[in-house]
Scaffold this motif. Structure first.
Motif, PDB file in Angstrom:
ATOM      1  N   MET A   1       0.820  -1.178   0.082  1.00  0.00           N
ATOM      2  CA  MET A   1      -0.102   0.052   0.099  1.00  0.00           C
ATOM      3  C   MET A   1       0.891   1.078   0.077  1.00  0.00           C
ATOM      4  N   LYS A   2       0.497   2.372  -0.316  1.00  0.00           N
ATOM      5  CA  LYS A   2       0.962   3.570  -0.588  1.00  0.00           C
ATOM      6  C   LYS A   2       1.329   4.254   0.911  1.00  0.00           C
ATOM      7  N   VAL A  73       6.032  23.673   7.205  1.00  0.00           N
ATOM      8  CA  VAL A  73       6.539  23.394   6.013  1.00  0.00           C
ATOM      9  C   VAL A  73       7.993  22.952   5.864  1.00  0.00           C
ATOM     10  N   LEU A  74       8.776  23.066   6.795  1.00  0.00           N
ATOM     11  CA  LEU A  74      10.064  22.552   7.104  1.00  0.00           C
ATOM     12  C   LEU A  74       9.866  21.136   7.568  1.00  0.00           C
ATOM     13  N   LEU A  75       8.949  20.846   8.356  1.00  0.00           N
ATOM     14  CA  LEU A  75       8.731  19.406   8.573  1.00  0.00           C
ATOM     15  C   LEU A  75       8.177  18.492   7.352  1.00  0.00           C
ATOM     16  N   CYS A  76       7.372  19.196   6.441  1.00  0.00           N
ATOM     17  CA  CYS A  76       7.031  18.373   5.390  1.00  0.00           C
ATOM     18  C   CYS A  76       8.199  18.217   4.417  1.00  0.00           C
ATOM     19  N   ASP A  77       8.992  19.223   4.348  1.00  0.00           N
ATOM     20  CA  ASP A  77      10.460  18.993   3.500  1.00  0.00           C
ATOM     21  C   ASP A  77      11.214  17.622   4.110  1.00  0.00           C
ATOM     22  N   ARG A  78      11.033  17.769   5.420  1.00  0.00           N
ATOM     23  CA  ARG A  78      12.116  16.648   6.134  1.00  0.00           C
ATOM     24  C   ARG A  78      11.442  15.165   5.679  1.00  0.00           C
ATOM     25  N   VAL A  79      10.024  15.151   6.111  1.00  0.00           N
ATOM     26  CA  VAL A  79       9.532  13.897   6.040  1.00  0.00           C
ATOM     27  C   VAL A  79       9.650  13.311   4.490  1.00  0.00           C
ATOM     28  N   VAL A  80       9.224  14.405   3.443  1.00  0.00           N
ATOM     29  CA  VAL A  80       9.605  13.953   1.932  1.00  0.00           C
ATOM     30  C   VAL A  80      10.821  13.482   1.788  1.00  0.00           C
ATOM     31  N   ALA A  81      12.019  14.130   2.278  1.00  0.00           N
ATOM     32  CA  ALA A  81      13.331  13.730   1.998  1.00  0.00           C
ATOM     33  C   ALA A  81      13.774  12.361   2.906  1.00  0.00           C
ATOM     34  N   GLU A  82      13.119  12.290   3.812  1.00  0.00           N
ATOM     35  CA  GLU A  82      13.519  11.043   4.615  1.00  0.00           C
ATOM     36  C   GLU A  82      12.710   9.777   4.353  1.00  0.00           C
ATOM     37  N   PRO A  84      11.431   7.551   1.161  1.00  0.00           N
ATOM     38  CA  PRO A  84      11.336   7.244  -0.207  1.00  0.00           C
ATOM     39  C   PRO A  84       9.928   6.746  -0.423  1.00  0.00           C
ATOM     40  N   GLY A  85       9.546   7.277  -1.663  1.00  0.00           N
ATOM     41  CA  GLY A  85       8.067   6.648  -2.061  1.00  0.00           C
ATOM     42  C   GLY A  85       6.805   7.204  -1.261  1.00  0.00           C
ATOM     43  N   LEU A  86       7.174   8.447  -0.424  1.00  0.00           N
ATOM     44  CA  LEU A  86       6.054   8.610   0.161  1.00  0.00           C
ATOM     45  C   LEU A  86       4.811   9.328  -0.943  1.00  0.00           C
ATOM     46  N   ALA A  87       3.733   8.947  -0.458  1.00  0.00           N
ATOM     47  CA  ALA A  87       2.595   9.371  -1.627  1.00  0.00           C
ATOM     48  C   ALA A  87       1.945  10.443  -1.164  1.00  0.00           C
ATOM     49  N   GLY A  88       2.057  10.734   0.434  1.00  0.00           N
ATOM     50  CA  GLY A  88       1.003  12.164   0.755  1.00  0.00           C
ATOM     51  C   GLY A  88       1.280  12.291   2.052  1.00  0.00           C
ATOM     52  N   ILE A  89       0.748  13.693   2.480  1.00  0.00           N
ATOM     53  CA  ILE A  89       0.995  14.098   3.900  1.00  0.00           C
ATOM     54  C   ILE A  89      -0.527  14.449   4.086  1.00  0.00           C
ATOM     55  N   VAL A  90      -1.047  13.991   5.453  1.00  0.00           N
ATOM     56  CA  VAL A  90      -2.135  14.433   6.439  1.00  0.00           C
ATOM     57  C   VAL A  90      -1.643  15.303   7.512  1.00  0.00           C
ATOM     58  N   ALA A 104      -2.232  29.249   4.023  1.00  0.00           N
ATOM     59  CA  ALA A 104      -0.733  29.538   4.145  1.00  0.00           C
ATOM     60  C   ALA A 104       0.080  28.215   3.482  1.00  0.00           C
ATOM     61  N   LEU A 105      -0.514  27.244   4.000  1.00  0.00           N
ATOM     62  CA  LEU A 105       0.525  25.943   3.215  1.00  0.00           C
ATOM     63  C   LEU A 105       0.487  25.961   1.693  1.00  0.00           C
ATOM     64  N   SER A 106      -0.849  26.023   1.264  1.00  0.00           N
ATOM     65  CA  SER A 106      -0.914  26.192  -0.078  1.00  0.00           C
ATOM     66  C   SER A 106      -0.305  27.099  -0.860  1.00  0.00           C
ATOM     67  N   LEU A 107       0.195  28.267  -0.239  1.00  0.00           N
ATOM     68  CA  LEU A 107       1.325  29.063  -0.830  1.00  0.00           C
ATOM     69  C   LEU A 107       2.553  28.858  -0.589  1.00  0.00           C
ATOM     70  N   THR A 108       2.936  28.093   0.389  1.00  0.00           N
ATOM     71  CA  THR A 108       4.374  28.185   0.891  1.00  0.00           C
ATOM     72  C   THR A 108       4.986  26.667   0.914  1.00  0.00           C
ATOM     73  N   LEU A 109       4.298  25.712   0.839  1.00  0.00           N
ATOM     74  CA  LEU A 109       4.807  24.384   0.750  1.00  0.00           C
ATOM     75  C   LEU A 109       5.658  23.888  -0.508  1.00  0.00           C
ATOM     76  N   LYS A 110       6.910  23.247  -0.427  1.00  0.00           N
ATOM     77  CA  LYS A 110       7.729  23.241  -1.468  1.00  0.00           C
ATOM     78  C   LYS A 110       7.971  21.465  -1.626  1.00  0.00           C
ATOM     79  N   VAL A 111       7.060  20.781  -1.183  1.00  0.00           N
ATOM     80  CA  VAL A 111       7.215  19.363  -1.654  1.00  0.00           C
ATOM     81  C   VAL A 111       6.126  18.959  -2.712  1.00  0.00           C
ATOM     82  N   PRO A 112       6.495  18.027  -3.451  1.00  0.00           N
ATOM     83  CA  PRO A 112       5.559  17.620  -4.732  1.00  0.00           C
ATOM     84  C   PRO A 112       4.211  16.915  -4.307  1.00  0.00           C
ATOM     85  N   VAL A 113       4.465  16.338  -3.033  1.00  0.00           N
ATOM     86  CA  VAL A 113       3.259  15.368  -2.755  1.00  0.00           C
ATOM     87  C   VAL A 113       2.314  16.288  -2.306  1.00  0.00           C
TER      88      VAL A 113
END
Length: 330
Positions: A1-2, A73-82, A84-90, A104-113
């Motif tokens: 599963m994802k 925003v920084l935590l999402c960066d770290r979670v994606v970097a750490e 592999p294969g992460l599908a998304g974040i809640v 605010a997140l919709s304007l500032t997040l830098k993650v692709p998921v």
């Protein structure tokens, strides 16, 4: 599963009241589950994805502001970097300020998921709580390929909403989150995610805003216009050092003479003024009167979201023409 990461920030979705019928005074119990505790309480979430908890901290949503947005925003960066294969974040969140964090997140997040912000109207301990199903559906959306490129999303009551447009409209009803004028992006139905539209305004991660290294956002205040408003609040905000003021005016975009005079004084002193309305729906039109006053129309953003966009705009420019472009773009 994802794989889907779950970050908990507190709120009703994490709250444990004194019993199953405690749906109003549950905060007095003082018990909020951490992210892992929420996942343990609703193990069904593991049936739709491989969900793991990411430690953060519980913060009552009226206390959440730009510092927490930066941390997320920084935590999402770290979670994606750490991962592999992460599908998304809640991200679990209290509903009081959920729409502001999501925008605010919709304007500032830098993650692709995809990042989905979720809350609940009833505490996790309540009879017929919406917390569990909201969480399951948020995970389903975060794991969905169709959710990519839509900025931060909001999921409650089986409804998928765009962060820019959604707002809380009722204190206690389950259908509290609504998107005036445009409606939902889709539904999280029992058999499938049913998508119907996509937002076209510019969204994270492809934005010009980067708050990851900022010490603070520029001060922006909201002046709520009402009958007999005499500009006292506007002058107080300017005196406090506001670099921007959002005027929450009468629809379709007017303020009292007293507020207009004070806003003109603030504008002459270098404060950027954005005209929004308190109506909750519809555009502020770019009229000759606004242009002559040097005020920027907020388009259809409500005051609290216009405040966020103006603060972010001021991190990249002080030119009113550029700020007007930003309001037309995002």
């Amino acid at each position: 599963m994802k794989k889907v990461a779950f970050i908990g920030t507190g709120g009703t979705i994490s709250s444990i009241g004194k019993g199953p019928l405690d749906t109003v005074n549950y905060t007095a119990n003082g018990v909020m589950l951490q992210a892992g505790g929420i996942l343990d309480r609703f193990p069904e979430v593991q049936q739709v994805a491989e969900v793991f908890a990411v430690p953060y901290r519980n913060v009552p949503s009226p206390k959440i502001g730009w510092r927490e947005w930066q941390e997320l925003v920084l935590l999402c960066d770290r979670v994606v970097a750490e991962t592999p294969g992460l599908a998304g974040i809640v991200i679990g969140h209290g509903t009081a300020s959920l729409e502001e964090t999501a925008y605010a997140l919709s304007l500032t997040l830098k993650v692709p998921v995809p990042v989905v912000v979720v809350g609940s109207q009833r505490p996790a301990s309540a009879l017929s709580t919406d917390a569990g199903l909201n969480l399951v559906n948020a995970v389903r959306v975060a794991a969905s390929a169709e959710a990519r490129g839509l900025g931060a999303l909001v999921l409650l009551n089986d409804e998928i909403q765009a962060a820019r447009e959604v707002t809380k409209t009722s204190t206690g009803r389950m259908q509290t989150f609504r998107s005036p004028d445009f409606g939902v992006l889709g539904h999280a139905d029992g058999d499938a995610l049913a998508w119907y539209r996509r937002p076209i305004r510019r969204l994270a991660p492809d934005t010009e805003f980067d708050i990851r290294g900022l010490n603070a956002l520029p001060r922006v205040d909201i002046a709520y216009s009402h009958a007999d408003a005499d500009g006292t609040a506007v002058r107080a905000f300017a005196a406090a050092g506001a670099r921007g003021i959002v005027a929450a005016g009468f629809a379709p975009g007017f303020v009292t003479p007293g507020d207009a005079e004070a806003l003109a004084e603030a504008r002459a002193g270098g404060v950027v003024v954005v005209q929004s309305t308190r109506s909750g729906s519809g555009r502020v039109f770019p009229t000759t009167k606004l242009a002559e006053a040097g005020f920027i129309p907020a388009d259809n953003l409500n005051p609290q979201k216009a405040r966020i966009l103006l603060a972010l705009a001021l991190t990249v420019t002080g030119d009113p023409r550029e700020i007007e472009r930003i309001f037309a773009t995002y």
